[in-house]
Motif scaffolding. Structure first.
Motif, PDB file in Angstrom:
ATOM      1  N   GLY A  63      44.440  -5.666 -24.341  1.00  0.00           N
ATOM      2  CA  GLY A  63      44.948  -6.592 -25.335  1.00  0.00           C
ATOM      3  C   GLY A  63      46.287  -7.247 -25.112  1.00  0.00           C
ATOM      4  O   GLY A  63      46.870  -7.760 -26.069  1.00  0.00           O
ATOM      5  N   THR A  66      45.806 -10.645 -26.104  1.00  0.00           N
ATOM      6  CA  THR A  66      45.447 -10.652 -27.523  1.00  0.00           C
ATOM      7  C   THR A  66      46.704 -10.721 -28.372  1.00  0.00           C
ATOM      8  O   THR A  66      46.794 -11.499 -29.341  1.00  0.00           O
ATOM      9  N   ALA A  81      39.358  -9.561 -30.878  1.00  0.00           N
ATOM     10  CA  ALA A  81      39.303  -9.058 -29.508  1.00  0.00           C
ATOM     11  C   ALA A  81      37.977  -8.337 -29.299  1.00  0.00           C
ATOM     12  O   ALA A  81      37.683  -7.350 -29.978  1.00  0.00           O
ATOM     13  N   THR A  82      37.157  -8.833 -28.366  1.00  0.00           N
ATOM     14  CA  THR A  82      35.876  -8.208 -28.080  1.00  0.00           C
ATOM     15  C   THR A  82      35.886  -7.626 -26.670  1.00  0.00           C
ATOM     16  O   THR A  82      36.538  -8.143 -25.767  1.00  0.00           O
ATOM     17  N   ASP A  83      35.154  -6.536 -26.492  1.00  0.00           N
ATOM     18  CA  ASP A  83      35.024  -5.932 -25.164  1.00  0.00           C
ATOM     19  C   ASP A  83      33.811  -5.022 -25.175  1.00  0.00           C
ATOM     20  O   ASP A  83      33.395  -4.517 -26.233  1.00  0.00           O
ATOM     21  N   LEU A  89      39.282  -0.959 -26.293  1.00  0.00           N
ATOM     22  CA  LEU A  89      39.597  -1.668 -27.532  1.00  0.00           C
ATOM     23  C   LEU A  89      40.472  -0.830 -28.453  1.00  0.00           C
ATOM     24  O   LEU A  89      41.253  -1.371 -29.244  1.00  0.00           O
ATOM     25  N   ALA A  92      43.881  -1.682 -27.557  1.00  0.00           N
ATOM     26  CA  ALA A  92      44.232  -3.009 -28.059  1.00  0.00           C
ATOM     27  C   ALA A  92      44.578  -2.949 -29.540  1.00  0.00           C
ATOM     28  O   ALA A  92      45.564  -3.553 -29.989  1.00  0.00           O
ATOM     29  N   ALA A  93      43.777  -2.220 -30.311  1.00  0.00           N
ATOM     30  CA  ALA A  93      44.034  -2.094 -31.745  1.00  0.00           C
ATOM     31  C   ALA A  93      45.342  -1.353 -32.001  1.00  0.00           C
ATOM     32  O   ALA A  93      46.119  -1.723 -32.902  1.00  0.00           O
ATOM     33  N   THR A 106      39.214  -5.993 -33.807  1.00  0.00           N
ATOM     34  CA  THR A 106      38.479  -5.671 -32.585  1.00  0.00           C
ATOM     35  C   THR A 106      36.992  -5.521 -32.897  1.00  0.00           C
ATOM     36  O   THR A 106      36.610  -5.152 -34.004  1.00  0.00           O
TER      37      THR A 106
END
Length: 285
Positions: A63, A66, A81-83, A89, A92-93, A106
């Protein structure tokens, strides 16, 4: 030796490799942002992201980009945000929450299957060194195109050609030779799958994008030594681990030793500077 390409197996092992590499990719975050910071900035400008926008980030990873997009859209905007990897993820969060960026959401999703997203629901879309690894890049591009509103832009960072990316192409070449892996056929996923002249433009146009542009961004990898670069790649580059999976432990160790030796050619008295060149590909729906 003939090895047939199975996109289902490739995708399954890709997901597993990124689940395993998620912590390392997050831990190397500062190095990644130093390396990809300029290309990321070019991508975000090309996507014309602004205050209040809704942004789709495909193959978002941990991210870094992101967060950069979230700062541009502000509290009134939204970044999804996709994965394919739920583990990455989570990082990222977490970093979004720690940064106080409440606009980040996410979603575990296959980048080739984004049809659960409402058509025309995003003002912009981005992808940083993710699109290149999709077995069906055309499906991904078509889904991204569908998710954008008319006039919305998609911008992606990809590697250019192997000769401009020695820090990565040398390890790839050594592993491919040792593992007796054939070069990927045209249309198959890989780090340089969209780097040759005209390839990305053709793919974007086929998915319906217009006004496609390509911007070259020198992106050297700077670290203290070649060994540090190898440690970075060894710990966090899922694609290399996937290629190495056919070798036993001793052969993998020998491959990394050869890679380290070859990469020392990029050491200078002031440190390691690995050649890398990114392309920012942008199209409009």
């Amino acid at each position: 030796m003939t090895i047939s390409f199975d996109p289902i197996v490739f995708k399954r092992t890709t997901r597993a490799q990124w689940e395993e590499a998620a912590e390392a990719w997050h831990r190397w975050g500062p190095t990644i942002e130093d390396w990809l910071g300029e290309a990321t900035a070019v991508m975000l400008r090309a996507a014309a992201i602004g205050d209040g926008d809704r942004v789709l980030d495909v193959a978002a990873g941990a991210g870094g980009q992101t967060l950069a997009a979230a700062r541009l859209v502000g509290p009134a905007g939204r970044v999804l945000a996709t994965d394919i990897s739920p583990a990455i993820l989570e990082y990222a969060a977490r970093v979004a929450s720690e940064a106080g960026l409440s606009s980040v959401q996410t979603l575990e999703a296959d980048g080739e299957d984004l049809f659960e997203l409402e058509e025309g629901s995003f003002d912009a879309a981005i992808s940083r060194v993710g699109l290149i690894y999709f077995p069906d890049q055309q499906a991904a591009l078509t889904g991204i195109h569908r998710a954008l509103r008319p006039g919305g832009r998609f911008s992606a960072v990809v590697y250019s050609t192997p000769d401009r990316n020695g820090f990565f192409s040398i390890p790839v070449g050594i592993i491919r030779r040792r593992a007796e892996l054939p070069a990927p056929a045209p249309g198959q996923p890989g780090p340089f799958s969209l780097g040759s002249p005209g390839v990305a433009e053709k793919a974007f146009s086929a998915a319906g994008f217009h006004d496609v542009t390509v911007t070259t961004v020198p992106s050297p990898v700077r670290l203290p030594t070649a060994a540090d670069c190898v440690r970075f790649e060894r710990e966090s580059f899922g694609a290399l681990h996937q290629m190495l999976s056919r070798l036993d432990a001793s052969d993998r160790a020998a491959a990394w030793q050869e890679i380290t030796s070859d990469l020392t050619q990029f050491e200078t008295p002031t440190g390691f500077t690995g050649p890398c060149e990114m392309l920012v590909i942008t199209g409009t729906r």
